[in-house]
Design an enzyme around this catalytic site. Structure first.
Site, PDB file in Angstrom:
ATOM      1  N   ASP A 193       0.825  -1.211   0.000  1.00 13.38           N
ATOM      2  CA  ASP A 193       0.000   0.000   0.000  1.00 13.38           C
ATOM      3  C   ASP A 193       0.856   1.257   0.000  1.00 13.38           C
ATOM      4  O   ASP A 193       1.950   1.269   0.561  1.00 13.38           O
ATOM      5  CB  ASP A 193      -0.910  -0.019   1.241  1.00 13.38           C
ATOM      6  CG  ASP A 193      -2.041   0.986   1.134  1.00 13.38           C
ATOM      7  OD1 ASP A 193      -2.293   1.493   0.032  1.00 13.38           O
ATOM      8  OD2 ASP A 193      -2.656   1.273   2.167  1.00 13.38           O
ATOM      9  N   ASN A 225     -10.384  -2.893  -6.798  1.00  9.72           N
ATOM     10  CA  ASN A 225      -9.465  -2.006  -7.537  1.00  9.72           C
ATOM     11  C   ASN A 225      -9.900  -1.720  -8.977  1.00  9.72           C
ATOM     12  O   ASN A 225      -9.384  -0.788  -9.606  1.00  9.72           O
ATOM     13  CB  ASN A 225      -8.042  -2.583  -7.546  1.00  9.72           C
ATOM     14  CG  ASN A 225      -7.320  -2.434  -6.215  1.00  9.72           C
ATOM     15  OD1 ASN A 225      -6.456  -3.236  -5.862  1.00  9.72           O
ATOM     16  ND2 ASN A 225      -7.673  -1.402  -5.449  1.00  9.72           N
ATOM     17  N   ARG A 233     -10.784   1.911 -10.124  1.00  6.06           N
ATOM     18  CA  ARG A 233      -9.789   2.960 -10.405  1.00  6.06           C
ATOM     19  C   ARG A 233      -9.829   3.347 -11.879  1.00  6.06           C
ATOM     20  O   ARG A 233     -10.349   2.596 -12.705  1.00  6.06           O
ATOM     21  CB  ARG A 233      -8.406   2.442 -10.032  1.00  6.06           C
ATOM     22  CG  ARG A 233      -8.319   2.194  -8.553  1.00  6.06           C
ATOM     23  CD  ARG A 233      -6.921   1.838  -8.113  1.00  6.06           C
ATOM     24  NE  ARG A 233      -6.913   1.696  -6.672  1.00  6.06           N
ATOM     25  CZ  ARG A 233      -5.875   1.923  -5.891  1.00  6.06           C
ATOM     26  NH1 ARG A 233      -4.742   2.313  -6.414  1.00  6.06           N
ATOM     27  NH2 ARG A 233      -5.961   1.762  -4.595  1.00  6.06           N
ATOM     28  N   GLU A 283      -0.998 -12.011  13.432  1.00  8.85           N
ATOM     29  CA  GLU A 283      -0.632 -10.724  14.019  1.00  8.85           C
ATOM     30  C   GLU A 283      -0.681  -9.675  12.914  1.00  8.85           C
ATOM     31  O   GLU A 283      -0.359  -9.964  11.757  1.00  8.85           O
ATOM     32  CB  GLU A 283       0.805 -10.781  14.572  1.00  8.85           C
ATOM     33  CG  GLU A 283       0.976 -11.690  15.759  1.00  8.85           C
ATOM     34  CD  GLU A 283       0.378 -11.116  17.039  1.00  8.85           C
ATOM     35  OE1 GLU A 283       0.305  -9.882  17.168  1.00  8.85           O
ATOM     36  OE2 GLU A 283      -0.019 -11.919  17.901  1.00  8.85           O
TER      37      GLU A 283
HETATM   38  C1  FPP Z   1      -1.881   0.012  -3.384  1.00 13.79           C
HETATM   39  O1  FPP Z   1      -1.372   1.342  -3.369  1.00 13.79           O
HETATM   40  C2  FPP Z   1      -1.307  -0.753  -4.480  1.00 13.79           C
HETATM   41  C3  FPP Z   1      -2.025  -1.320  -5.510  1.00 13.79           C
HETATM   42  C4  FPP Z   1      -3.494  -1.202  -5.586  1.00 13.79           C
HETATM   43  C5  FPP Z   1      -1.358  -2.040  -6.620  1.00 13.79           C
HETATM   44  C6  FPP Z   1      -0.132  -2.854  -6.269  1.00 13.79           C
HETATM   45  C7  FPP Z   1       0.505  -3.284  -7.530  1.00 13.79           C
HETATM   46  C8  FPP Z   1       1.819  -3.393  -7.767  1.00 13.79           C
HETATM   47  C9  FPP Z   1       2.845  -3.186  -6.721  1.00 13.79           C
HETATM   48  C10 FPP Z   1       2.346  -3.690  -9.157  1.00 13.79           C
HETATM   49  C11 FPP Z   1       1.917  -4.947  -9.822  1.00 13.79           C
HETATM   50  C12 FPP Z   1       1.996  -6.186  -9.049  1.00 13.79           C
HETATM   51  C13 FPP Z   1       2.973  -7.129  -9.062  1.00 13.79           C
HETATM   52  C14 FPP Z   1       2.793  -8.353  -8.247  1.00 13.79           C
HETATM   53  C15 FPP Z   1       4.214  -6.986  -9.858  1.00 13.79           C
HETATM   54  P1  FPP Z   1      -2.386   2.556  -3.610  1.00 13.79           P
HETATM   55  O2  FPP Z   1      -2.391   2.871  -5.065  1.00 13.79           O
HETATM   56  O3  FPP Z   1      -3.718   2.220  -3.028  1.00 13.79           O
HETATM   57  O4  FPP Z   1      -1.675   3.693  -2.817  1.00 13.79           O
HETATM   58  P2  FPP Z   1      -2.388   4.952  -2.124  1.00 13.79           P
HETATM   59  O5  FPP Z   1      -3.217   4.400  -0.993  1.00 13.79           O
HETATM   60  O6  FPP Z   1      -1.218   5.758  -1.648  1.00 13.79           O
HETATM   61  O7  FPP Z   1      -3.197   5.630  -3.174  1.00 13.79           O
END
Ligand code: FPP
Length: 237
Positions: free
Chosen positions: A18, A66, A69, A204
Site C-alpha cells: 500500500d 481495484n 480505479r 498478528e
Molecule cells: C496500493 O497502493 C497498491 C495497488 C493497488 C497495486 C499494487 C501493484 C503493484 C505493486 C504492481 C503490480 C503487481 C505485481 C505483483 C508486480 P495505492 O495505489 O492504493 O496507494 P495509495 O493508498 O497511496 O493511493
C-alpha cells in the site's frame, strides 16, 4: 545484516502493498510511477524472503475493488503484473512454487494462460511458496468456498454436518498452506481491506509508517523483529 538463527525460517507472511499512489503524489509523479516502483520492491522483497528461508509469502497485488480505479491505472497495474511477474522473474532459479489467489477469469486470456502455466511449471518446486493475490477479495473467496461445498452436498458427495473448518479451508485459494503468521501493512493504514479474511483469524497485524515504494529489506527485518517479540496465545493463556 546478520540475523539470529531461525529469525524468519518457516514464517508465513502476508503483505498489503500500500501507498504507491501517495508515494507518487509526494514526488509530483503519476500514480502509475508509484506502481512501477512498487513492482520493483515486490521483486526485491520476494528475493529477500527467499534468502531468509520464509516458508510462504502472500502479496496483495489487486483487489476485487481495484477495478473502480481509472482505466489507465488498472491497465498499468496489469501490465506491470505481466512484466514483472509472468515474464521477468526467474522462478525456476529461485525454486519458488507460485500460486495465484483470486478470480482470474476476469483477466485477459493471455494472462490467465501464463498464470496457469507458471503454477503448473512451479508446482513441484521445493522452496518458498510465492502467492500473489490478483482480483482477490476475502469475502468473495469465502462465498466461493460455500458454493463449492454446496455443490458437493447437492451432488451427494458430502453431508451438511460434515462441513467443518477443515472442509472450508480446503476450498480456499490457499488450500494446503499455513495461515499467515503476520500480515504486514505499510503506509500507516490499520485495515485488512478484504485480504485473507478466513486465513487471518490468528495472524498478528504489523503496520508500518513507510510507503510500499520506499519499503526496504531493513523494513522487513524490523517487521519480523516486531512479530518475533509478540507473544501468540491462540486464545489460550
Ligand atoms: C496500493 O497502493 C497498491 C495497488 C493497488 C497495486 C499494487 C501493484 C503493484 C505493486 C504492481 C503490480 C503487481 C505485481 C505483483 C508486480 P495505492 O495505489 O492504493 O496507494 P495509495 O493508498 O497511496 O493511493
Amino acid at each position: 545484516m546478520s540475523h539470529p538463527e531461525n529469525f524468519a525460517k518457516g514464517l508465513s507472511i502476508g503483505i498489503i502493498m500500500d501507498g504507491n499512489g501517495r508515494w507518487a503524489k509526494q514526488r509530483g509523479l503519476a500514480r502509475t510511477a508509484g506502481h512501477k516502483r512498487g513492482a520493483e520492491v515486490f521483486q526485491d522483497i520476494t528475493r529477500y524472503c527467499n534468502e531468509l528461508g520464509v516458508e510462504s509469502v502472500f502479496f496483495y497485488a489487486f483487489s476485487t475493488e481495484n477495478w473502480r480505479r481509472p482505466a489507465e491505472e488498472v491497465s498499468t497495474i496489469m501490465r506491470l503484473f505481466g512484466d514483472y511477474l509472468l515474464k521477468a522473474f526467474d522462478y525456476e532459479k529461485e525454486n519458488n512454487r507460485v500460486v495465484f489467489l483470486g478470480d482470474r477469469t476476469a483477466l485477459e486470456p493471455r494472462y490467465q494462460e501464463l498464470m496457469d502455466e507458471i503454477e503448473t511449471r512451479t508446482a513441484h518446486n521445493t522452496g518458498m511458496t510465492l502467492n500473489v493475490a490478483v482480483n482477490y477479495g476475502g469475502r468473495p473467496e469465502i462465498v466461493r468456498a460455500a458454493q463449492l461445498l454446496a455443490k458437493k452436498v447437492a451432488d451427494g458427495q458430502l453431508r451438511p454436518e460434515e462441513i467443518d473448518e477443515a472442509a472450508m479451508a480446503d476450498m480456499m485459494y490457499t488450500c494446503g498452506q499455513k495461515d499467515p503468521d503476520f500480515i504486514l501493512r505499510p503506509s500507516g493504514e490499520k485495515r485488512l481491506s478484504n485480504f485473507m479474511l478466513w486465513q487471518a483469524a490468528y495472524s498478528e497485524l504489523v503496520e508500518m509508517d513507510v510507503l510500499w515504494p520506499d519499503f526496504t529489506r531493513h523494513d522487513l527485518d524490523l517487521a519480523i523483529e516486531e512479530f518475533n517479540r509478540r507473544s501468540r496465545r491462540f486464545g489460550g493463556i
